[in-house]
Scaffold this active site. Sequence first.
Site, mmCIF file in Angstrom:
data_model
loop_
_atom_site.group_PDB
_atom_site.id
_atom_site.type_symbol
_atom_site.label_atom_id
_atom_site.label_comp_id
_atom_site.label_asym_id
_atom_site.label_seq_id
_atom_site.Cartn_x
_atom_site.Cartn_y
_atom_site.Cartn_z
ATOM 1 N N LEU A 29 -65.597 32.753 17.801
ATOM 2 C CA LEU A 29 -65.520 31.288 17.752
ATOM 3 C C LEU A 29 -66.071 30.673 19.032
ATOM 4 O O LEU A 29 -65.599 30.983 20.142
ATOM 5 C CB LEU A 29 -64.063 30.862 17.573
ATOM 6 N N ASP A 30 -67.052 29.809 18.888
ATOM 7 C CA ASP A 30 -67.490 29.007 20.019
ATOM 8 C C ASP A 30 -66.340 28.082 20.413
ATOM 9 O O ASP A 30 -65.427 27.831 19.616
ATOM 10 C CB ASP A 30 -68.734 28.206 19.603
ATOM 11 N N LEU A 31 -66.391 27.539 21.635
ATOM 12 C CA LEU A 31 -65.307 26.674 22.108
ATOM 13 C C LEU A 31 -65.697 25.198 22.019
ATOM 14 O O LEU A 31 -65.164 24.452 21.199
ATOM 15 C CB LEU A 31 -64.931 27.066 23.542
ATOM 16 N N ASP A 32 -66.643 24.755 22.858
ATOM 17 C CA ASP A 32 -67.024 23.341 22.898
ATOM 18 C C ASP A 32 -67.739 22.931 21.612
ATOM 19 O O ASP A 32 -68.745 23.521 21.231
ATOM 20 C CB ASP A 32 -67.968 23.072 24.081
ATOM 21 N N ASP A 40 -71.390 25.494 16.674
ATOM 22 C CA ASP A 40 -71.937 24.183 16.313
ATOM 23 C C ASP A 40 -73.327 23.911 16.860
ATOM 24 O O ASP A 40 -73.873 22.834 16.585
ATOM 25 C CB ASP A 40 -70.989 23.074 16.823
#
Length: 241
Positions: A12-15, A186
């Site tokens: 999972l990406d964060l920002d 994203d």
Amino acid sequence: MTVSQPRNVVLLDLDGTLTKSDPGIIACVIKAFQELGRPVPDDAELHRFIGPAIIESMQRNHIPDDQLERAVAIYREYYTNKAVFDDPNEPGNKVPGRLYNTVYPGIPEQLRRLRAQGYVLAIATCKPEYQAKPICQHFGLDDLVDDIYGASEDNSRLDKDQVIRYGFEKMGFDAARGDRALMVGDRWTDVEGAKACGLACLGCGWGYAEPGELAEHGAYRIIDAVDQLCDAVDDFFTPAR
């Protein structure tokens, strides 16, 4: 780490994927340009700082090589330490840029669902790991994932593919044994980083991608809302079950 059963790993990406972090990132970028006495980029360009490594975005915006180190240092000081921004979660409180930030509504519930269904969850971010871990702890995300992997402070591990490979090494990921993984992010950096590691990327339409960006770079699927996350991950892994 000894693991007997093949694992389904969700990176999972964060920002822009788990947190709405643009206010803090942009505010710290502006501080860096102001302190260097350089023109602040326009709003569209400021939003492009979210996702790639900060040094790469500084280079893209024509910060000279001899000022790059100082630009990144100013950014990181405001982002990590200087509590000068209004806290969106506790009005009246002042926080550094990293906490000028909120978790997207519904993300904790989706992460709990994924873990309950047996997925291994790991955050994989181009944010330096020493910044990412305290952010995740502050918002309680660390309790909802199995580990957190980020860039190195010395820029030797900078891009998303490097972070993914680092995470795989740390968790003992073994595709030959049957382990599978999916990147969730994203931005184009998530898609390209995943592809470089032989992975598919699930695109998150609520984040910071520009129109068409995720599709153009080859996201295998794009979802528009947080509440679609768990079902989309299930759809990806179901054929292998």
